[in-house]
Each structure stands twice: as C-alpha cells, then as structure tokens.
Design a protein around this motif. Sequence first.
Motif, PDB file in Angstrom:
ATOM      1  N   MET A   1       7.250   1.013  -0.821  1.00  0.00           N
ATOM      2  CA  MET A   1       6.709   0.098  -0.208  1.00  0.00           C
ATOM      3  C   MET A   1       5.348  -0.205  -0.627  1.00  0.00           C
ATOM      4  O   MET A   1       4.645   0.607  -1.547  1.00  0.00           O
ATOM      5  CB  MET A   1       6.380   0.892   1.081  1.00  0.00           C
ATOM      6  N   ILE A   2       4.912  -1.666  -0.345  1.00  0.00           N
ATOM      7  CA  ILE A   2       3.505  -1.888  -0.874  1.00  0.00           C
ATOM      8  C   ILE A   2       2.747  -1.986   0.164  1.00  0.00           C
ATOM      9  O   ILE A   2       2.929  -2.536   1.286  1.00  0.00           O
ATOM     10  CB  ILE A   2       3.584  -3.433  -1.199  1.00  0.00           C
ATOM     11  N   LEU A   3       1.425  -1.216   0.085  1.00  0.00           N
ATOM     12  CA  LEU A   3       0.578  -0.991   0.998  1.00  0.00           C
ATOM     13  C   LEU A   3      -0.531  -2.053   0.901  1.00  0.00           C
ATOM     14  O   LEU A   3      -1.234  -2.271  -0.183  1.00  0.00           O
ATOM     15  CB  LEU A   3      -0.371   0.409   0.801  1.00  0.00           C
ATOM     16  N   ARG A   4      -0.956  -2.923   1.878  1.00  0.00           N
ATOM     17  CA  ARG A   4      -2.016  -3.946   1.920  1.00  0.00           C
ATOM     18  C   ARG A   4      -3.059  -3.131   2.507  1.00  0.00           C
ATOM     19  O   ARG A   4      -2.971  -3.065   3.820  1.00  0.00           O
ATOM     20  CB  ARG A   4      -1.264  -5.113   2.671  1.00  0.00           C
ATOM     21  N   VAL A   5      -3.859  -2.882   1.715  1.00  0.00           N
ATOM     22  CA  VAL A   5      -5.042  -2.289   2.320  1.00  0.00           C
ATOM     23  C   VAL A   5      -6.078  -3.211   3.048  1.00  0.00           C
ATOM     24  O   VAL A   5      -6.473  -4.047   2.358  1.00  0.00           O
ATOM     25  CB  VAL A   5      -5.957  -1.159   1.344  1.00  0.00           C
TER      26      VAL A   5
END
Lengths: 736, 167
Positions: free
Chosen positions: A5-9
């Motif tokens: 998963m790609i986390l968009r902080v």
Amino acid sequence: MSRKMILRVPKFQEPKRMEKSEAQRLWLLLKDAIVEVQHMNASTLSFEELYRSSYSLVIAKRGDILYTGLEEVNNHHTKNLLDKIAQAVDERFLIELNSQWQQYKLQQIMIHDILMYLDRMYVKEPQLKVFDLGMFKWKQNVLIHSQINDRLVRMLLGLIHMERNGEVIDGALMKSLIQMYVDVSLKEKETYKQEFEERFLLATSHFYKSESNLFITNNSCGAYLKKVEIRLIEEEARIKQYLDESTGPKLIKACEDELIANHMQTMIEMETGCRTMIQNDRFNELKLMYRLFQRVENGLVHLKNEFAGYVRNEGHKIVNQPENLKDPNALITSLIEIRNRFEKTLSQSFANNRDFINSVNTAFESFLNENDKLSESLALFIDKKLRGGFKDSNDQEIDVIMNKVILLFRFLSDKDVFKKFYEHYLAKRLLSGRSFSEDLERTMISKFKQECGNQFTSKMEGMFTDMRLSKDALDGFKNYLQTSVEMGKLPKIDMSVRVLTQGFWPTFPPHSCTLPPLLSQYCDLFTKYYCHAHTGRRIIWQTNIGTAEVTFRLPKKTHVLALSTYQMLIMLLFNDAEKLSLKQMAAGTSISFMDIQRSVKPLYSGKYKVLKRTPAVEKSKELSENDIFELNLNLKCKLHRIKFAATSQTDSEPERQHTRQRVDEDRKIEIDAAIVRIMKSRKALIHNDLIVECTKQLSSRFVPQTSMIKKRIENLIEREYLERFPDDRRRYRYLA
Amino acid sequence: MISAVHSLEISNLQIYKEEKLEDKFKKYINNPLFSDVCFKVGKTEQLIYAHKFVLATTSEVWAVQLFGSFQEAKQDSKQPILVPDIEADVFLSLLTYAYTSHIELTQENAVGVLYASNKYNLPSLRKYCGEYLSALLNAENCCDLLQHALTVKEESLIKQSISCIQN
C-alpha cells in the motif's frame, strides 16, 4: 507480487517550527494562569487550553522557556509569601505559616497538573520535577530563611514542652508544620532531620533528664516506674500524632536512655527499689520493672543479677539456720517454700525468662551444696513423708511435693550420697513395716528413675523384689514346718524372716549376739529349709535389725511389749535375775556395750518404763558399765501393747559416718570405672585432661575431689591398668 | 419532560447480562445518554458527547481535566470543551479506544491518533500507532513520518524511518 500500500502522509497541520512570538504568547498565557493559580483562582481556568499550550511548547522543543519561567514565578511568589508570613506575630505566626503552606502545596499540585507533559518529557535529572521545584523554592525562600526556621523550631519545641507538661496543644497544626520539613526534603528527609529532628531529640533528652532526676528523688521506685511507662506511652502517641515515623525509634531510644538506662542502678539500690520489691513479693512492680529494663541494653542483666543474688542470700540463710540444721523436715519445707515463692516471682514478674530461671537454678545449686547436710535431710524428709506424712494429702498434692523433691534433688552435686541415705531409710521403712504405701514408694522411685536412669534405682527396686520373695519364702517355710518331723519336738513360736539379697540393701554393720536356744533352733531350721530350696546360697543373720514381741507379766496385769531383737534379749535375761548391771547384760547377750546402751535407753527413759535404774539417778547422766537395772513392777499403763523405739529415730553419728564411708567406697569404684573407661577409649592422655574428663563423666552423680582422682590413678597404676610414659611423667597410657 | 424521555430511553435499552463490557460501552460512544461532558472538536467544531468516568479511567490527563480543580470539572456539562488540535474522526477513534480498548487504524487517522495518544499519555496506543505506521513506511513518506515520530518521541518509528531513509 507487490501489493504494497502507498501511504499518503498528510501535511503537518501546525507549522513545523513554532515561531518565537507564538512560543512567547503561549508562555505568557501559562504564566498568567500560574499567577491565577497562586491566587487560588484555578476554577476559572480551562485546563484543556493550558495543558494544550504547555504540550505544544514542549513538543515544539520550547520546554526551556516554560521551565525557567516557572522557576522565576515560584521564586517571586515564595519571596512575597516570606514577607507576609514573617510579619505575623506570636501564635498568628504558626497559623499564617501553616495556611500559606497548605495553599502553596495545593497550588503546586495544580501547577504540576498543567505542566504534566513538561514533567514527563522535558525534565531530566538533575533538574527537579515540577512539584519538587515548588517544594525546593519554598524551602529555600521560606522555611530555612533566617526569619522563619529558628523561630518555627523554637515555637514547635515550646509547644511540645508545654504538652509534656500537661497542656493541650493543636496536634493537627503540629502535624502539618512538622510534615512540612519532610515534604520539602528532597531525599531521605534530610531537611527534616537536619532542621527539626536533631533539635527535637536534644530537647527531649534534656527534658527527661531533669524530670527523671527530680522525680526519682522525690518518689518511690514503683511510682517512678509507672511514670516512666506513662511517659513512654505518651511519646509513642506523639510519634503517631505529629512526628514522622522515622523519628520513632530515635525518640524512644532517647527517652529510654534518660528514663531507664541512666537510673537503673538507682532503681535497683534505692530504698523502695528492686531489692525491696523482691523481698516483699511486689509482683506487679517487678513485672513493670522487667518490662522497662528489657527495653535497654543490658537492663535485664542488672535485674537478673540482683534477683539471683537475693535468691542465693535467702537460700544461704535457710541452709545455715541453726534450727534448720537440727530439723531436716523444717529445712526441706522451707526450701520448698522459697522455691515456690521464687517460681511465682519468675512467672508473675519475669515472664519465665530462661536466663532468669537459669540463674535462680545456679543460685539454688550453690547454696544447696554449701554444706553436706542436704543430701541426708532430703532423704529424711521423704522418709517422714513416706512413713505417713502423706496421709492427709491428695494425689495431686503428693505429686507436687514429690516433684519439688526431685527439683531439689536435681541441684545436689553429690547425688550418690543422697542415694545412699535414701536406700538406707527405704530399707528401714521396709524392714520395720513402717512404709505408708508401696504405691507411693514406687511412684517416688519412678521419679528418680526418670531423672537419673535405671542404674540409680536398681537397688531400690531390688529391695521391693526381696520383700515379695521373702513373703513367698516365709509361706514355704511355714508349710515345711508343718510337715517336718523335728517340729513335733519344739514349742511353737511365730517367727518371720526376711531374706535380703546382699548388694541391694545397705550393709548393716555386723553384730553378733547370742539368741535364746529356741530361737536359735528355729533359725537353723530356716537356714536348712532355705538353702535346700536355693542351693548355693548362704544366709547371714542380721539380728540387730529384727523385732520381737514379748509377754510381760506383772502381778496385776499382762502387757505385750514390742521390742527390738536386742531389747528382747535383754528383757529375757530378767527371767533369771532380779537385778542386772549393763556389764552383765552385755555378757549375757554378747551384744556390744554400745548397743546395750542404746537399746536399754528407751526401756527406762521413755514414757512407759519397764526397767528402772537402781539406785535412781538423774536421767541425763550417761550410762556406765556398772549401772544396775531392775524390772519396774509398778508399771502403770492402760495399753495392752506397748511399743518401744529400737533406738532414737534419727541415726546416730556413727551410723551416719558409716553411710558416708560406704559412699566413699562406692566413689572409689565409680572413679576407677570412669578412669578405665576413658583411658580405654583414648589410649593415652595427659594428667589434667584425664581429671577434667573424669570430673565431667561423674558430675551427674557427684563432684569428685581431684585428690581422690589422683589417688585412684596411682592405685590403677599399681594394679597395672595404667602406666606413665617414661619420657613424660604427666602422661598415662592404658595397658590392655 | 426531559426526565420522562430519559426513562423511556432507559427502559428501551436492551441490557444483556452476558454482554461483553466492550460491546456494552460501544453504544455510548458519542451518545448523549448519561453523557456528562461534551467537546467541540477540530476545525469543524463537531459536537461530541462523552462520559467523564470512561475518559478519566483511560487517561490521567482527562482525569485531572474532568475531576481536578480547573474550570472543566466545575462547569456545566452542556458547555463544550474546545479541542482544536484534534480532528473529529481521530477524536472518535480515540473514544472508541477509551470505551472498548479497541481501535481501527487507517491511513487517514493513524498520524492523528499518534499525536492524540501522545497528548493524552496513552503509551500502548502510541506504540501501536508507531508499529502500524512502520509497516507502511516507504521512500516517499519516510521523511514526513520521521517528523511525526520525532515530535512524539516514538522511538521504534524513529528508528524505522531513519533506516528507511538511509536505504
């Protein structure tokens, strides 16, 4: 393969770096709030806002502003407080100080609440935690300030002094103010100890020093003890009420030192002191004294020594009292009495303390062995009891007395001497049929057995066996007589014989006498019968301990006289003579002159006189060989049967000497046996070691004299049991 | 009137004795029933109801706030407490944690919960957030995450993000 998963902080909501102005704004907000708290207005403040502000400052790394700021605010505040408090006069001072302190403490808790996050994440050693910082500022700027500290301590000590003098003070105020010293101490209560406790303990010692000195000179020891106990209870209560508990042991120690330790000697020696209490059995006062002395070092040693000394002294008086020396019964009775008395003191006052009991026992041991009378007196005491003295006691009382006898017996160092005397009197009781109860005899013996083992009582038990067997033998003899041919020729007499095994019984000094022919014949018959039944046995007749009944015909009346065998022989002589001198009596009976003297005495000087001295002389005069006696035909006596004592009740000096001699003989054998036993196991031994070992082995029976052991060693060398080492004369070797 | 409504609501409550504590408490998250405190949360100032007792047993910060000597403990329960530094969804997640000891972290709320758990001193929740975020570390987000980790001093997340950056 990657399903990562790609986390968009999300971006930071707040600015990454807090602006200086923002930090300053937040600090001012907090500072105002702290000032409000210091004015007790916390309830108008939003905790969420303040907490959030301090939290923001800390996570923005601006904790330093907060911490130094806090320090300043506290500093300022405490300095203001100091002025306010110092102005208060007299008792207002304590009240003002206390109320400011209580508020200050609450404020510090609230400030801590607001700055919780600062405390948790920012403050690092050696920085003080927020609350401790507040405490420290109070200590620095208020408590130990010269305007406060000395004044406060003096007032606190003054109040305590007043309370000790019976006035009522405000305990809650005291507790709060004293606790303040503990609260501001950063570690190990150092401020409390330095500033308050030390001076308090000093004042305490001072107070009790002067009070105790004054009180003890003006009051009795008992009153003083009560006073001390009350004081100690008061101080215990004081600790609970307003002192820190860590002061407890120190305070109590200081009191004990002044009130007890410093006056112990006085309390023992003063007129109303320990000695008088022991003398007058003041159990409660002694108990209190014991309890108090117990609290100080070596206190009980003093008390114990005093008590043991008294016991020894009392005992010494009893065993040396002239009346007691004459009357064994009185002696033992008084000993049992004081034993009871001291046991009561031990249990009622001294909690049956082991050390006390031991030292009393040691005292008993020492005075009981002061003279050699006691062994015999004790034996005589029991003799009297067993001859009927127990008649009026129940089982329980008898048991108590017997146990006391055992107790006294336990303290005797020469148990063998006692044993000899006991056996002697037991033999007399059995042979004269004077024993009150065989059960009691056996109970007494079983108690000795328990105390000293089989060996001690084997002879005594043997005596009882002999008594039983004698009865059987006598029955057998009577049957034998009926069937015997010779019987027809002889007139009938009633003869009773007891067969005593040599060794079980005390050896009676051998005496010879001439028996009348008839009796002599009977004796021969018995010997014949007995030796036939028990081959290999030899009979020796002990006529001197026998008894006889003789018919005494007077012109108007006939009496039966119960006499000893010797007395019978003497009386029989008067069948053929009117007057006889003692010399003639001795010749006619072959009895020694001394026995004649002793046998005749009860016959002419007792209550009923069957003989009279002619011419009449003063009673007290010693008998001589040529004194002449005749029958008293004017005897007036209502009794049919008249009993005469064989000799005087107690033993004569020669007899006693004889018993002693036998003890000495036995001791020689015991010592020989002990030496041989020791040498057999050790093979070689130095002289001194042998003496020590030997004394130790024998101590349960008697205390051997060193000179005696030496003689026995010499004797054993002569008999070639031992030899000296040629190179070292002090060493012995066992010769197998 | 109001008390009548309340008793009606109370009587309609289904109370199962066997119910787990977490299930029982779940119903009261943001529920005005029995509520004795409310908050206005985040930029949207959303009104959220809560129960002092539950919050106080969860965090010492709340305990002092709601039962201490300050305004919140004294004021009327209908007057909301302003919490601007936490968004509504994060605050609700926090309440779920407080009422049930469970929390569902998402990519959206994790960073917010991390901040909140630190503010209210909930160390095990903070640690859980750290672990959750560590698992999501990648080249793109590691620098930002490190910032967040440093702010709350979440040691394991700091370490992980640094090693991520170094790679």
